[in-house]
Write a protein that holds these residues in place. Structure first.
Motif, PDB file in Angstrom:
ATOM      1  N   THR A  99       1.452   2.409   7.210  1.00 61.09           N
ATOM      2  CA  THR A  99       0.785   2.376   5.867  1.00 61.09           C
ATOM      3  C   THR A  99       0.747   3.470   4.731  1.00 61.09           C
ATOM      4  O   THR A  99       1.370   3.862   5.484  1.00 61.09           O
ATOM      5  N   VAL A 100       0.315   2.621   3.290  1.00 59.64           N
ATOM      6  CA  VAL A 100       0.048   4.186   2.627  1.00 59.64           C
ATOM      7  C   VAL A 100      -0.325   5.040   2.664  1.00 59.64           C
ATOM      8  O   VAL A 100      -0.467   6.089   2.298  1.00 59.64           O
ATOM      9  N   ALA A 101      -2.013   4.780   3.540  1.00 60.41           N
ATOM     10  CA  ALA A 101      -3.105   5.034   4.173  1.00 60.41           C
ATOM     11  C   ALA A 101      -2.085   6.534   5.008  1.00 60.41           C
ATOM     12  O   ALA A 101      -2.470   8.422   5.331  1.00 60.41           O
ATOM     13  N   GLU A 102      -1.269   6.011   5.981  1.00 60.71           N
ATOM     14  CA  GLU A 102      -0.612   6.642   7.047  1.00 60.71           C
ATOM     15  C   GLU A 102      -0.067   7.859   6.671  1.00 60.71           C
ATOM     16  O   GLU A 102       0.183   8.983   6.687  1.00 60.71           O
ATOM     17  N   HIS A 103       0.938   7.703   5.355  1.00 57.52           N
ATOM     18  CA  HIS A 103       2.033   8.171   4.443  1.00 57.52           C
ATOM     19  C   HIS A 103       1.048   9.642   4.274  1.00 57.52           C
ATOM     20  O   HIS A 103       1.172  10.335   4.172  1.00 57.52           O
ATOM     21  N   ILE A 136      -5.534  14.452  -2.340  1.00 58.07           N
ATOM     22  CA  ILE A 136      -4.193  13.174  -2.145  1.00 58.07           C
ATOM     23  C   ILE A 136      -4.883  12.297  -3.128  1.00 58.07           C
ATOM     24  O   ILE A 136      -3.734  11.635  -4.438  1.00 58.07           O
ATOM     25  N   ASP A 137      -6.344  12.402  -3.508  1.00 56.96           N
ATOM     26  CA  ASP A 137      -6.708  12.216  -4.581  1.00 56.96           C
ATOM     27  C   ASP A 137      -5.800  12.168  -6.224  1.00 56.96           C
ATOM     28  O   ASP A 137      -5.535  11.083  -7.199  1.00 56.96           O
ATOM     29  N   ALA A 138      -5.926  13.196  -6.583  1.00 55.74           N
ATOM     30  CA  ALA A 138      -5.620  13.769  -7.348  1.00 55.74           C
ATOM     31  C   ALA A 138      -3.650  13.636  -7.445  1.00 55.74           C
ATOM     32  O   ALA A 138      -3.185  13.053  -8.799  1.00 55.74           O
ATOM     33  N   ALA A 139      -2.836  13.599  -6.615  1.00 54.75           N
ATOM     34  CA  ALA A 139      -1.795  13.083  -6.411  1.00 54.75           C
ATOM     35  C   ALA A 139      -1.110  11.890  -7.070  1.00 54.75           C
ATOM     36  O   ALA A 139       0.046  11.244  -7.623  1.00 54.75           O
ATOM     37  N   LEU A 140      -2.685  11.114  -6.025  1.00 58.55           N
ATOM     38  CA  LEU A 140      -2.408   9.309  -6.897  1.00 58.55           C
ATOM     39  C   LEU A 140      -2.317   9.092  -7.704  1.00 58.55           C
ATOM     40  O   LEU A 140      -1.717   8.250  -9.143  1.00 58.55           O
ATOM     41  N   ASP A 141      -3.713   9.852  -9.130  1.00 58.08           N
ATOM     42  CA  ASP A 141      -3.651   9.353  -9.946  1.00 58.08           C
ATOM     43  C   ASP A 141      -2.368  10.139 -11.319  1.00 58.08           C
ATOM     44  O   ASP A 141      -2.791   9.587 -12.061  1.00 58.08           O
ATOM     45  N   ALA A 142      -1.861  11.072 -10.018  1.00 61.66           N
ATOM     46  CA  ALA A 142      -0.629  11.882 -11.053  1.00 61.66           C
ATOM     47  C   ALA A 142       0.282  11.113 -11.175  1.00 61.66           C
ATOM     48  O   ALA A 142       1.347  10.345 -12.211  1.00 61.66           O
ATOM     49  N   LEU A 145      -1.044   5.963  -9.612  1.00 62.82           N
ATOM     50  CA  LEU A 145      -1.154   4.253  -8.107  1.00 62.82           C
ATOM     51  C   LEU A 145      -1.988   4.397  -7.728  1.00 62.82           C
ATOM     52  O   LEU A 145      -2.612   5.422  -6.779  1.00 62.82           O
ATOM     53  N   ASP A 146      -3.080   3.364  -8.078  1.00 59.34           N
ATOM     54  CA  ASP A 146      -4.298   3.045  -7.146  1.00 59.34           C
ATOM     55  C   ASP A 146      -4.069   2.129  -6.314  1.00 59.34           C
ATOM     56  O   ASP A 146      -4.066   0.753  -5.853  1.00 59.34           O
ATOM     57  N   PRO A 147      -4.583   2.681  -5.166  1.00 59.11           N
ATOM     58  CA  PRO A 147      -4.944   1.429  -3.749  1.00 59.11           C
ATOM     59  C   PRO A 147      -5.111   0.701  -3.520  1.00 59.11           C
ATOM     60  O   PRO A 147      -4.514  -0.445  -3.041  1.00 59.11           O
ATOM     61  N   ALA A 148      -6.398   0.554  -4.671  1.00 61.36           N
ATOM     62  CA  ALA A 148      -7.775  -0.753  -4.778  1.00 61.36           C
ATOM     63  C   ALA A 148      -6.328  -1.681  -5.407  1.00 61.36           C
ATOM     64  O   ALA A 148      -6.758  -2.905  -5.595  1.00 61.36           O
ATOM     65  N   THR A 149      -5.563  -1.789  -5.884  1.00 58.63           N
ATOM     66  CA  THR A 149      -4.800  -2.473  -6.361  1.00 58.63           C
ATOM     67  C   THR A 149      -4.072  -3.275  -5.557  1.00 58.63           C
ATOM     68  O   THR A 149      -2.719  -4.061  -6.103  1.00 58.63           O
ATOM     69  N   LEU A 150      -3.258  -2.560  -4.659  1.00 58.14           N
ATOM     70  CA  LEU A 150      -2.906  -3.215  -3.278  1.00 58.14           C
ATOM     71  C   LEU A 150      -3.093  -4.253  -2.339  1.00 58.14           C
ATOM     72  O   LEU A 150      -4.154  -4.789  -3.035  1.00 58.14           O
ATOM     73  N   PRO A 151      -2.050  -5.384  -1.805  1.00 62.44           N
ATOM     74  CA  PRO A 151      -2.612  -6.233  -1.183  1.00 62.44           C
ATOM     75  C   PRO A 151      -3.656  -5.846  -0.386  1.00 62.44           C
ATOM     76  O   PRO A 151      -4.901  -6.826  -0.168  1.00 62.44           O
ATOM     77  N   LYS A 152      -3.596  -5.319   0.313  1.00 63.56           N
ATOM     78  CA  LYS A 152      -4.333  -4.507   1.177  1.00 63.56           C
ATOM     79  C   LYS A 152      -5.206  -3.183   1.005  1.00 63.56           C
ATOM     80  O   LYS A 152      -5.748  -2.892   2.549  1.00 63.56           O
ATOM     81  N   ALA A 153      -5.007  -3.010  -0.162  1.00 68.04           N
ATOM     82  CA  ALA A 153      -5.464  -1.544  -0.408  1.00 68.04           C
ATOM     83  C   ALA A 153      -4.507  -0.423   0.471  1.00 68.04           C
ATOM     84  O   ALA A 153      -3.268  -0.466   0.154  1.00 68.04           O
ATOM     85  N   ARG A 159       6.500  -1.912   3.650  1.00 65.07           N
ATOM     86  CA  ARG A 159       7.374  -3.156   3.532  1.00 65.07           C
ATOM     87  C   ARG A 159       6.321  -3.560   2.648  1.00 65.07           C
ATOM     88  O   ARG A 159       7.795  -4.859   1.670  1.00 65.07           O
ATOM     89  N   ASP A 160       5.337  -3.888   2.070  1.00 67.09           N
ATOM     90  CA  ASP A 160       4.940  -5.127   1.501  1.00 67.09           C
ATOM     91  C   ASP A 160       4.694  -4.912  -0.717  1.00 67.09           C
ATOM     92  O   ASP A 160       4.015  -5.298  -0.754  1.00 67.09           O
ATOM     93  N   LEU A 161       5.393  -3.232  -0.821  1.00 62.47           N
ATOM     94  CA  LEU A 161       5.044  -2.636  -1.871  1.00 62.47           C
ATOM     95  C   LEU A 161       6.639  -2.982  -2.968  1.00 62.47           C
ATOM     96  O   LEU A 161       7.583  -3.590  -2.315  1.00 62.47           O
ATOM     97  N   GLU A 162       5.573  -2.914  -4.083  1.00 62.48           N
ATOM     98  CA  GLU A 162       6.707  -3.174  -4.784  1.00 62.48           C
ATOM     99  C   GLU A 162       7.752  -1.697  -5.317  1.00 62.48           C
ATOM    100  O   GLU A 162       7.155  -1.624  -4.621  1.00 62.48           O
TER     101      GLU A 162
END
Length: 271
Positions: A99-103, A136-142, A145-153, A159-162
């Motif tokens: 998952t995104v969180a695991e990575h 992590i938050d700083a890297a996602l912001d740069a 990528l906002d995880p909240a917009t993903l199908p399961k955050a 495999r479910d990411l565009e």
């Protein structure tokens, strides 16, 4: 050596030879700290091999190169500490089952274990967790990528990411270590025109923030990038591109450079 927020990159007559011959040869260019460097050429022309050579992951066969003031290949280990890999097929890839969180959690743990100071490792757990979350938050912001917009955050599987979302995640992972340079292979692979523009805007924003970006592309490179050609004309600067001297025909952006990379990795003993 350059500051941690940008690494100048230079090459002079750089070449790398694999089992089937030269992966690339005669590459010469110079790019300052915080540059956007686009490596462009037809599939199989050694684009990925050049990216790996300039980040200290492959040993060139001839010529000279420096990344962040560190001479290659003699200071390759030091270059690897300041140059992070984004997505590179066969070398640095996302696990589709994670998952995104695991990575993100895995990368933060590895960063703390191998790059953190002893003093940082001895801090209370709450402080360590807060510091990791902040990175992590700083890297996602740069990476945009906002995880909240993903199908399961953050529980969304890779495999479910565009394709563009996966690219942003890979970039975010590479930024957690606050590198001086990030390298992205196949930056425009399998992207629509709109997505390709978004991908280049992301990489341009990172360079504008001071981090040098080295990106392989099959389609046209941005006019403001330092364009390095493999298997075609010599490298050009943005000024050269503007005056019409940059005339090589772009390759099909849906093709990848995996086979040539595998050959050269075998030659250098890396996998």
């Amino acid at each position: 050596m350059d500051s941690p927020h940008g690494a100048a990159v230079t090459a002079r007559n750089l070449g790398l030879k694999g089992p089937r011959g030269w992966a690339f040869r005669g590459v010469t260019f110079s790019a300052g700290s915080g540059s956007l460097i686009a490596v462009q050429g037809p599939s199989g022309s050694g684009r990925t091999c050049l990216l790996l050579a300039l980040t200290g992951r492959m040993r060139p066969s001839e010529g000279d190169a420096e990344t962040g003031g560190l001479r290659l290949p003699r200071r390759a280990a030091a270059v690897r500490r300041i140059a992070a890999l984004g997505p590179v097929p066969g070398v640095s890839e996302l696990d589709p089952a994670f998952t995104v969180a695991e990575h993100l959690r895995e990368r933060a743990l590895l960063q703390r274990r191998y790059d953190g100071s002893v003093r940082a490792l001895l801090r209370p757990r709450r402080e360590r967790v807060a510091s990791a979350r902040s990175r992590i938050d700083a890297a996602l912001d740069a990476a945009g990528l906002d995880p909240a917009t993903l199908p399961k955050a953050e529980r969304t599987s890779v495999r479910d990411l565009e394709r563009l979302e996966a690219l942003r995640l890979s970039v975010a992972l590479s930024l957690i270590g606050r590198p001086a340079l990030i390298a992205v292979d196949d930056a425009d692979l399998k992207l629509s025109d709109t997505e390709r523009a978004e991908a280049w805007e992301l990489l341009r924003s990172l360079a504008a923030g001071g981090t040098t970006v080295l990106a392989v592309c099959g389609g046209p490179a941005p006019a403001d990038a330092v364009t390095v050609r493999t298997g075609a004309a010599p490298a050009t600067s943005p000024a050269d591109s503007a005056d019409g001297t940059d005339a090589a025909e772009p390759a099909d952006p849906t093709e990848s450079d995996d086979e040539g990379t595998a050959d050269a990795l075998a030659a250098t003993g890396r996998s």
